[in-house]
Design a protein around this motif. Structure first.
Motif, mmCIF file in Angstrom:
data_model
loop_
_atom_site.group_PDB
_atom_site.id
_atom_site.type_symbol
_atom_site.label_atom_id
_atom_site.label_comp_id
_atom_site.label_asym_id
_atom_site.label_seq_id
_atom_site.Cartn_x
_atom_site.Cartn_y
_atom_site.Cartn_z
ATOM 1 N N GLN A 297 -17.990 -9.728 7.968
ATOM 2 C CA GLN A 297 -17.105 -10.810 8.544
ATOM 3 C C GLN A 297 -15.887 -10.518 9.239
ATOM 4 O O GLN A 297 -14.986 -11.301 9.456
ATOM 5 N N ALA A 298 -16.077 -9.224 10.071
ATOM 6 C CA ALA A 298 -15.212 -8.919 10.964
ATOM 7 C C ALA A 298 -15.184 -9.769 12.049
ATOM 8 O O ALA A 298 -16.420 -10.074 12.447
ATOM 9 N N GLN A 299 -14.332 -10.067 12.969
ATOM 10 C CA GLN A 299 -14.357 -10.742 14.355
ATOM 11 C C GLN A 299 -14.432 -9.455 15.115
ATOM 12 O O GLN A 299 -13.619 -8.601 15.076
ATOM 13 N N VAL A 300 -15.367 -9.481 15.890
ATOM 14 C CA VAL A 300 -15.795 -8.277 16.739
ATOM 15 C C VAL A 300 -15.700 -8.728 18.207
ATOM 16 O O VAL A 300 -16.355 -9.381 18.695
ATOM 17 N N ILE A 301 -14.971 -7.804 19.157
ATOM 18 C CA ILE A 301 -15.024 -7.954 20.627
ATOM 19 C C ILE A 301 -15.705 -6.676 20.886
ATOM 20 O O ILE A 301 -15.232 -5.408 20.559
ATOM 21 N N VAL A 302 -16.536 -6.682 21.790
ATOM 22 C CA VAL A 302 -17.362 -5.601 22.287
ATOM 23 C C VAL A 302 -17.134 -5.278 23.825
ATOM 24 O O VAL A 302 -16.815 -6.349 24.602
ATOM 25 N N CYS A 303 -16.737 -3.958 24.324
ATOM 26 C CA CYS A 303 -16.728 -3.446 25.493
ATOM 27 C C CYS A 303 -17.765 -2.329 25.738
ATOM 28 O O CYS A 303 -17.859 -1.476 25.031
ATOM 29 N N LEU A 304 -18.371 -2.320 27.135
ATOM 30 C CA LEU A 304 -19.306 -1.422 27.589
ATOM 31 C C LEU A 304 -18.438 0.027 28.073
ATOM 32 O O LEU A 304 -19.016 0.623 28.610
ATOM 33 N N SER A 305 -17.115 -0.127 28.394
ATOM 34 C CA SER A 305 -16.309 0.896 29.015
ATOM 35 C C SER A 305 -14.904 0.886 28.438
ATOM 36 O O SER A 305 -14.626 -0.064 28.065
ATOM 37 N N ALA A 306 -14.695 1.900 28.671
ATOM 38 C CA ALA A 306 -12.945 2.101 28.389
ATOM 39 C C ALA A 306 -12.230 1.398 28.986
ATOM 40 O O ALA A 306 -11.195 0.824 28.520
ATOM 41 N N ASP A 307 -12.475 1.013 30.457
ATOM 42 C CA ASP A 307 -11.550 0.045 31.117
ATOM 43 C C ASP A 307 -11.490 -1.356 30.660
ATOM 44 O O ASP A 307 -10.396 -1.762 30.517
ATOM 45 N N GLU A 308 -12.857 -1.834 30.208
ATOM 46 C CA GLU A 308 -12.821 -3.222 29.642
ATOM 47 C C GLU A 308 -12.308 -3.113 28.504
ATOM 48 O O GLU A 308 -11.454 -3.952 28.057
ATOM 49 N N GLY A 309 -12.132 -2.104 27.459
ATOM 50 C CA GLY A 309 -11.332 -2.010 26.448
ATOM 51 C C GLY A 309 -9.881 -1.956 26.557
ATOM 52 O O GLY A 309 -9.443 -2.648 25.760
ATOM 53 N N LEU A 310 -9.531 -1.311 27.562
ATOM 54 C CA LEU A 310 -8.031 -1.302 27.864
ATOM 55 C C LEU A 310 -7.561 -2.855 28.271
ATOM 56 O O LEU A 310 -6.444 -3.219 27.823
ATOM 57 N N LYS A 311 -8.555 -3.567 28.995
ATOM 58 C CA LYS A 311 -8.159 -5.081 29.358
ATOM 59 C C LYS A 311 -8.170 -5.976 28.275
ATOM 60 O O LYS A 311 -7.396 -6.746 28.017
ATOM 61 N N GLN A 312 -9.016 -5.400 27.069
ATOM 62 C CA GLN A 312 -9.187 -6.512 26.022
ATOM 63 C C GLN A 312 -7.978 -6.199 25.098
ATOM 64 O O GLN A 312 -7.287 -7.253 24.357
ATOM 65 N N LEU A 313 -7.304 -5.046 25.000
ATOM 66 C CA LEU A 313 -6.248 -4.766 24.413
ATOM 67 C C LEU A 313 -5.172 -5.504 24.876
ATOM 68 O O LEU A 313 -4.091 -6.020 24.051
ATOM 69 N N GLN A 314 -4.935 -5.820 26.066
ATOM 70 C CA GLN A 314 -3.941 -6.387 26.687
ATOM 71 C C GLN A 314 -4.047 -7.989 26.479
ATOM 72 O O GLN A 314 -3.144 -8.890 26.454
ATOM 73 N N ALA A 315 -5.384 -8.439 26.092
ATOM 74 C CA ALA A 315 -5.875 -10.010 26.046
ATOM 75 C C ALA A 315 -5.651 -10.322 24.494
ATOM 76 O O ALA A 315 -5.402 -11.591 24.212
ATOM 77 N N PHE B 73 0.809 2.842 25.257
ATOM 78 C CA PHE B 73 1.028 1.393 25.415
ATOM 79 C C PHE B 73 2.355 1.130 24.611
ATOM 80 O O PHE B 73 2.499 2.149 23.712
ATOM 81 N N PRO B 74 3.044 -0.042 25.007
ATOM 82 C CA PRO B 74 4.428 -0.477 23.933
ATOM 83 C C PRO B 74 3.681 -0.941 22.844
ATOM 84 O O PRO B 74 2.532 -1.041 22.629
ATOM 85 N N SER B 75 4.401 -0.739 21.779
ATOM 86 C CA SER B 75 4.112 -1.105 20.419
ATOM 87 C C SER B 75 3.445 -2.536 20.478
ATOM 88 O O SER B 75 2.528 -2.699 19.794
ATOM 89 N N GLU B 76 3.995 -3.320 21.137
ATOM 90 C CA GLU B 76 3.542 -5.031 21.059
ATOM 91 C C GLU B 76 1.982 -5.128 21.757
ATOM 92 O O GLU B 76 1.566 -6.230 21.737
ATOM 93 N N LYS B 77 1.761 -4.088 22.487
ATOM 94 C CA LYS B 77 0.597 -4.085 23.294
ATOM 95 C C LYS B 77 -0.600 -3.303 22.681
ATOM 96 O O LYS B 77 -1.677 -3.022 23.132
ATOM 97 N N GLY B 78 -0.256 -2.757 21.361
ATOM 98 C CA GLY B 78 -1.427 -2.072 20.763
ATOM 99 C C GLY B 78 -1.210 -0.598 20.542
ATOM 100 O O GLY B 78 -2.202 -0.157 20.049
ATOM 101 N N ARG B 79 -0.198 -0.004 20.937
ATOM 102 C CA ARG B 79 -0.021 1.313 20.687
ATOM 103 C C ARG B 79 -0.330 1.859 19.200
ATOM 104 O O ARG B 79 -1.048 2.923 19.048
ATOM 105 N N ASP B 80 0.034 1.050 18.247
ATOM 106 C CA ASP B 80 -0.135 1.579 16.908
ATOM 107 C C ASP B 80 -1.357 0.870 16.204
ATOM 108 O O ASP B 80 -1.611 1.165 15.057
ATOM 109 N N ILE B 81 -2.406 0.382 16.830
ATOM 110 C CA ILE B 81 -3.566 0.094 16.170
ATOM 111 C C ILE B 81 -4.591 1.152 15.733
ATOM 112 O O ILE B 81 -4.520 2.103 16.510
#
Length: 139
Positions: free
Chosen positions: A35-53, A80-88
């Motif tokens: 039951q995790a909500q999952v976001i998938v990305c096929l590249s690190a670039d896309e992953g970095l964009k999803q982290l911002q979104a 990244f700054p803390s509020e953008k996901g640095r500590d995830i």
């Protein structure tokens, strides 16, 4: 940790980054089953964009990827700054055997390292662990 609880990851938002569509799908199915909500990305670039979104709880990333590998990806996240996901909290998944690759992953910014193919119990327990979930309430 007990993986019998199928709602163990309920409410968690997990980002998976893997350049192999098959591996991405298998990992997504494992996490979604719990039951995790999952976001998938096929590249690190896309992953970095999803982290911002999105506000995410855990990152699961492959290591060997073209252009930006998992080490570079997690280093970018840690800048990244803390509020953008640095500590995830982040889990590295790789076909590379443990040892030097594991040390390099931890030094790059991952909290845990798992070898592919990963057993579902190991993945679920590791994601729950880095997210701070304790089903036994024995913290």
């Amino acid at each position: 940790m007990q993986t019998e609880d199928l709602a163990l990851l309920s409410g968690l938002k997990v980002l998976i980054v893997d350049d192999e569509a098959g591996a991405l799908d298998v990992t997504k199915r494992m996490l979604s089953f719990y039951q995790a909500q999952v976001i998938v990305c096929l590249s690190a670039d896309e992953g970095l964009k999803q982290l911002q979104a999105h506000r995410l709880d855990v990152i699961v990333s492959d290591i060997i990827m073209p252009h930006i590998d998992g080490y570079q990806f997690i280093q970018a996240v840690r800048n990244f700054p803390s509020e953008k996901g640095r500590d995830i909290p982040a889990v590295a998944l790789s076909v590379l055997s443990e040892g030097e690759a594991q040390v390099k992953a931890i030094n790059a910014g991952f909290q845990k390292y798992l070898c592919k193919p990963v057993r579902i119990a190991a993945l679920i327990e590791t994601v729950a662990d880095v997210a701070g979930i304790n089903p036994n309430n024995a913290h």
